[in-house]
Scaffold this active site. Structure first.
Site, short mmCIF file in Angstrom:
data_model
loop_
_atom_site.label_atom_id
_atom_site.label_comp_id
_atom_site.label_asym_id
_atom_site.label_seq_id
_atom_site.Cartn_x
_atom_site.Cartn_y
_atom_site.Cartn_z
N GLN A 1 0.85 -1.20 0.00
CA GLN A 1 0.00 0.00 0.00
C GLN A 1 0.88 1.24 0.00
O GLN A 1 0.40 2.35 -0.15
CB GLN A 1 -0.86 0.03 1.26
CG GLN A 1 -1.85 -1.13 1.36
CD GLN A 1 -2.47 -1.19 2.76
OE1 GLN A 1 -3.45 -0.53 3.04
NE2 GLN A 1 -1.88 -1.98 3.63
N HIS B 1 -1.54 1.43 -4.09
CA HIS B 1 -1.97 2.84 -3.96
C HIS B 1 -1.09 3.79 -4.76
O HIS B 1 -1.03 4.98 -4.46
CB HIS B 1 -1.99 3.25 -2.47
CG HIS B 1 -3.10 2.62 -1.69
ND1 HIS B 1 -3.08 2.51 -0.31
CD2 HIS B 1 -4.28 2.07 -2.09
CE1 HIS B 1 -4.20 1.91 0.09
NE2 HIS B 1 -4.94 1.63 -0.96
N CYS C 1 -1.16 18.29 -22.87
CA CYS C 1 -2.50 18.91 -23.01
C CYS C 1 -2.71 20.11 -22.10
O CYS C 1 -3.75 20.76 -22.19
CB CYS C 1 -3.58 17.86 -22.75
SG CYS C 1 -3.72 17.42 -21.02
N THR D 1 0.53 -2.82 8.69
CA THR D 1 -0.67 -2.10 8.24
C THR D 1 -1.74 -2.18 9.32
O THR D 1 -1.88 -3.21 9.98
CB THR D 1 -1.21 -2.64 6.89
OG1 THR D 1 -2.45 -1.98 6.60
CG2 THR D 1 -1.42 -4.13 6.88
N PRO E 1 3.75 -4.06 15.70
CA PRO E 1 3.96 -3.88 17.15
C PRO E 1 2.65 -3.77 17.91
O PRO E 1 2.62 -4.00 19.12
CB PRO E 1 4.76 -2.58 17.26
CG PRO E 1 4.83 -1.99 15.91
CD PRO E 1 4.26 -2.94 14.91
C1 BJW Z 1 4.65 -0.87 12.39
C2 BJW Z 1 5.82 -0.24 12.73
C3 BJW Z 1 6.97 -0.97 12.51
C4 BJW Z 1 4.28 1.13 13.18
N1 BJW Z 1 6.91 -2.20 12.00
N2 BJW Z 1 4.60 -2.09 11.88
C5 BJW Z 1 -15.66 -0.23 3.43
C6 BJW Z 1 -15.34 -1.09 2.39
C7 BJW Z 1 -14.67 -0.63 1.28
C8 BJW Z 1 -14.26 0.69 1.19
C9 BJW Z 1 -14.58 1.53 2.22
C10 BJW Z 1 -15.27 1.08 3.30
N3 BJW Z 1 -15.45 2.13 4.11
C11 BJW Z 1 -14.89 3.20 3.55
C12 BJW Z 1 -14.33 2.87 2.39
C13 BJW Z 1 -13.59 3.78 1.52
C14 BJW Z 1 -12.12 3.97 1.86
C15 BJW Z 1 -11.72 3.35 3.19
O1 BJW Z 1 -11.29 2.22 3.28
N4 BJW Z 1 -11.81 4.12 4.25
C16 BJW Z 1 -11.47 3.62 5.60
C17 BJW Z 1 -10.54 4.63 6.26
C18 BJW Z 1 -12.71 3.32 6.35
N5 BJW Z 1 -11.36 3.37 0.79
C19 BJW Z 1 -11.17 4.01 -0.37
O2 BJW Z 1 -11.66 5.11 -0.60
C20 BJW Z 1 -10.35 3.29 -1.39
N6 BJW Z 1 -11.05 3.21 -2.61
C21 BJW Z 1 -12.20 2.55 -2.75
O3 BJW Z 1 -12.76 1.99 -1.81
O4 BJW Z 1 -12.67 2.55 -4.04
C22 BJW Z 1 -13.94 1.98 -4.29
C23 BJW Z 1 -14.97 3.05 -4.10
C24 BJW Z 1 -14.87 4.20 -4.85
C25 BJW Z 1 -15.83 5.17 -4.69
C26 BJW Z 1 -16.83 5.01 -3.73
C27 BJW Z 1 -16.88 3.86 -2.97
C28 BJW Z 1 -15.95 2.86 -3.15
C29 BJW Z 1 -9.05 4.04 -1.67
C30 BJW Z 1 -8.19 4.09 -0.47
C31 BJW Z 1 -6.98 4.97 -0.76
C32 BJW Z 1 -6.08 5.12 0.45
N7 BJW Z 1 -5.10 6.14 0.17
C33 BJW Z 1 -4.05 6.40 1.17
C34 BJW Z 1 -3.21 7.59 0.69
C35 BJW Z 1 -2.26 7.14 -0.45
C36 BJW Z 1 -1.51 8.28 -1.03
C37 BJW Z 1 -0.54 8.93 -0.09
O5 BJW Z 1 0.33 8.29 0.50
O6 BJW Z 1 -0.64 10.14 0.04
O7 BJW Z 1 -3.25 5.23 1.32
S1 BJW Z 1 -4.70 6.71 2.80
C38 BJW Z 1 -3.44 5.82 3.63
O8 BJW Z 1 -4.01 4.64 4.26
C39 BJW Z 1 -2.49 5.30 2.54
C40 BJW Z 1 -2.16 3.93 3.05
O9 BJW Z 1 -1.69 3.11 2.01
C41 BJW Z 1 -3.47 3.47 3.64
C42 BJW Z 1 -3.32 2.34 4.66
O10 BJW Z 1 -2.61 2.78 5.77
P1 BJW Z 1 -1.55 1.80 6.45
O11 BJW Z 1 -0.46 1.52 5.51
O12 BJW Z 1 -2.24 0.65 7.05
O13 BJW Z 1 -0.94 2.78 7.58
P2 BJW Z 1 -1.50 3.12 9.04
O14 BJW Z 1 -0.87 4.35 9.48
O15 BJW Z 1 -2.97 3.04 9.09
O16 BJW Z 1 -0.99 1.89 9.92
C43 BJW Z 1 0.39 1.70 10.17
C44 BJW Z 1 0.56 0.42 10.96
O17 BJW Z 1 1.95 0.18 11.09
C45 BJW Z 1 -0.03 0.49 12.38
O18 BJW Z 1 -0.83 -0.67 12.59
C46 BJW Z 1 1.20 0.45 13.28
O19 BJW Z 1 0.98 -0.25 14.49
C47 BJW Z 1 2.19 -0.26 12.42
N8 BJW Z 1 3.60 0.05 12.67
N9 BJW Z 1 5.50 1.04 13.23
C48 BJW Z 1 5.66 -2.70 11.70
N10 BJW Z 1 8.17 -0.43 12.84
#
Ligand code: BJW
Length: 254
Positions: free
Chosen positions: A105, A123, A156, A194, A220
């Site tokens: 991601q 992503h 464009c 994640t 963690p």
């Molecule tokens: C460690 C550590 C160490 C710390 N070692 N670990 C239900 C079903 C389906 C979809 C949805 C739904 N409800 C809502 C939605 C929509 C939405 C969504 O999921 N929202 C939720 C927040 C509820 N999803 C979307 O909009 C997605 N698209 C979609 O669903 O399309 C279909 C659709 C379209 C139109 C209408 C309806 C449906 C798109 C999601 C895009 C996410 N984009 C981002 C930004 C990317 C660009 C950027 O970087 O600027 O992606 S947001 C952000 O979150 C980023 C990440 O990839 C993503 C996930 O985060 P991640 O990687 O898990 O990070 P954290 O911070 O959350 O967690 C870090 C973890 O690491 C923690 O657990 C720590 O403990 C751990 N950690 N140190 C190992 N050393």
């Protein structure tokens, strides 16, 4: 926190016997490279910034300059960051496994820089630009980056945007297909760093479980996935993954 050796052994045995390992990584794996996560309290990006303003198409339409300033500043530390032992351990696992699909991601390209091949960028990639009109990925000359005016498409004239997936946007088709296929086919699913909160990425582990895969989580902190995981390895990826690799033994997984 250190994972008990018996849990490491259990995870290593699952990986050693796996026919196809699907790995999903999140921001946590790059935390030890100095790239902030999104949702960790205090240090997470969303603790200080509003995701609806900075990571949605609506936020970009409203204030593209603000969004571009934020992305340019994040690009700066992504460019300076180096892969850490967690990234290198996954690259090594890719060489030892019978078959491994790495879905990330993360938008930082650190897996590729650590040597992982065929990384599925779910992503997108923060270092690429995309034309908002034609949706093509375009290269921008490095000297143009960071200039005060908004970047525009040389073809464009439409605004460029970072080639990442914002909330409410669909996942790039090829990445979606590859990740879905890997989750359905794998016999071991390894979730690393994640929060498992953002869909559809978070649904990959659920698909794998439904198809009968065993799930290993490296984090963690507990997440929504933890209660479904067969093995939970609590600790930073940069320590846990090299430890896991060491337990696989010099002979590898095949
Ligand atoms: C460690 C550590 C160490 C710390 N070692 N670990 C239900 C079903 C389906 C979809 C949805 C739904 N409800 C809502 C939605 C929509 C939405 C969504 O999921 N929202 C939720 C927040 C509820 N999803 C979307 O909009 C997605 N698209 C979609 O669903 O399309 C279909 C659709 C379209 C139109 C209408 C309806 C449906 C798109 C999601 C895009 C996410 N984009 C981002 C930004 C990317 C660009 C950027 O970087 O600027 O992606 S947001 C952000 O979150 C980023 C990440 O990839 C993503 C996930 O985060 P991640 O990687 O898990 O990070 P954290 O911070 O959350 O967690 C870090 C973890 O690491 C923690 O657990 C720590 O403990 C751990 N950690 N140190 C190992 N050393």
């Amino acid at each position: 926190m250190e994972s008990p050796p018996e849990l490491i052994d259990r995870a290593a045995a699952l990986l050693r016997d796996a026919r196809h390992i699907c790995v999903l990584t999140g921001a946590g794996i790059s935390a030890e490279s100095g790239i902030p996560t999104f949702r960790d309290a205090q240090q997470g990006l969303w603790a200080s910034y509003d995701p609806m303003q900075l990571a949605t198409p609506e936020g970009f339409a409203e204030d593209p300059e603000l969004v571009w300033r934020w992305y340019e500043s994040r690009r700066e530390y992504v460019r300076k960051a180096q892969p850490n032992p967690g990234h290198y351990a996954l690259a090594e696992l890719g060489l030892r496994a019978r078959k491994l699909t790495l879905v990330t991601q993360n938008v930082d390209g650190l897996h590729q820089r650590a040597g992982s091949s065929e990384v599925v960028e779910y992503h997108g990639n923060i270092l690429r630009d995309r034309c908002t009109a034609e949706q093509f990925v375009v290269d921008r000359a490095p000297e143009e980056a960071g200039t005060a005016t908004l970047p525009r498409c040389a073809g464009c004239g439409a605004l460029l945007r970072p080639d990442v997936v914002w909330f409410g946007e669909i996942i790039p088709r090829q990445a979606l297909l590859l990740a879905d296929a890997a989750a359905a086919d794998c016999d071991v699913f390894l979730s690393v760093g994640t929060s498992s909160l953002v869909y559809p990425a978070a649904g990959l582990a659920e698909s794998a479980l439904r198809a009968g895969a065993r799930v290993i989580e490296v984090n963690p902190n507990p997440t929504d996935l933890s209660r479904l995981a067969d093995v939970q390895l609590r600790g930073p990826a940069g320590t846990v993954l090299p430890g896991l690799l060491a337990r696989l033994g010099a002979s590898g997984t095949s």
